[in-house]
Design a protein around this motif. Sequence first.
Motif, PDB file in Angstrom:
ATOM      1  N   LYS A  14       0.828  -1.213   0.000  1.00 38.23           N
ATOM      2  CA  LYS A  14       0.000   0.000   0.000  1.00 38.23           C
ATOM      3  C   LYS A  14       0.862   1.264   0.000  1.00 38.23           C
ATOM      4  N   VAL A 131      -7.837  -1.514  -2.887  1.00 35.99           N
ATOM      5  CA  VAL A 131      -7.161  -2.393  -1.936  1.00 35.99           C
ATOM      6  C   VAL A 131      -5.982  -3.048  -2.639  1.00 35.99           C
ATOM      7  N   LYS A 167     -11.192  -7.102   3.174  1.00 37.18           N
ATOM      8  CA  LYS A 167     -10.994  -5.787   2.549  1.00 37.18           C
ATOM      9  C   LYS A 167     -11.214  -5.882   1.038  1.00 37.18           C
ATOM     10  N   ALA A 171     -13.759  -3.664  -1.491  1.00 41.74           N
ATOM     11  CA  ALA A 171     -13.096  -2.710  -2.387  1.00 41.74           C
ATOM     12  C   ALA A 171     -13.899  -2.528  -3.676  1.00 41.74           C
TER      13      ALA A 171
END
Length: 199
Positions: A14, A131, A167, A171
């Motif tokens: 990320k 994500v 997650k 997303a």
Amino acid sequence: MRVIGLTGGIASGKSTVSNLFKISGVPVIDADLVARQVVEKGTDGLTALVNRFGEAILNTDGTLNRTELGRKMFSDDGGRKEVNDILQPLIRQEITGKMTDYQEQGKPLIVLDIPLLFEMNYESLCDDIIVVAVSVETQIARMEKRNGYTRQEALERIQSQMPLEEKVKRATIVWSNEGTLQDLEQKVHQWLLENFLKK
């Protein structure tokens, strides 16, 4: 202004994506940086923490001793929640203030880089959520190499977070990061090209 939420799991890449956006000239609001700013010397955030946990959490120069705060948080049932209850409203206020500033500047796109995006309910601020995803085995291998963690230490850190697959389900955009840095750069640049760099 289009607001993109950016999140992922530990060692998913990320931060690399966040940096690629910055390099491309996209404004990025970094929640980790904001979290540090709201407890700087002289802030309401630091005052509130001292009122709750005492002056033992301060260094001799009056700045926050993060190690000591961490010790207090984890030695006290509910201490972690109390810290979140104190700081999260301040962090959100700072983030939304920065968003307003960028909107007034006429920015077409901003990125909210927020590790706990889902956990802290920031979805409502975002038009899309990216994500950055990898397998658990990739997370473990990266942490063993990058941080020197044992497999067990890496697993404990992964399991302390919301599962990455959860997650991914929530997303709107998922970028797998099992390849090279060049692969990831290509994804970011291609997405920007298709969405924001059209003539």
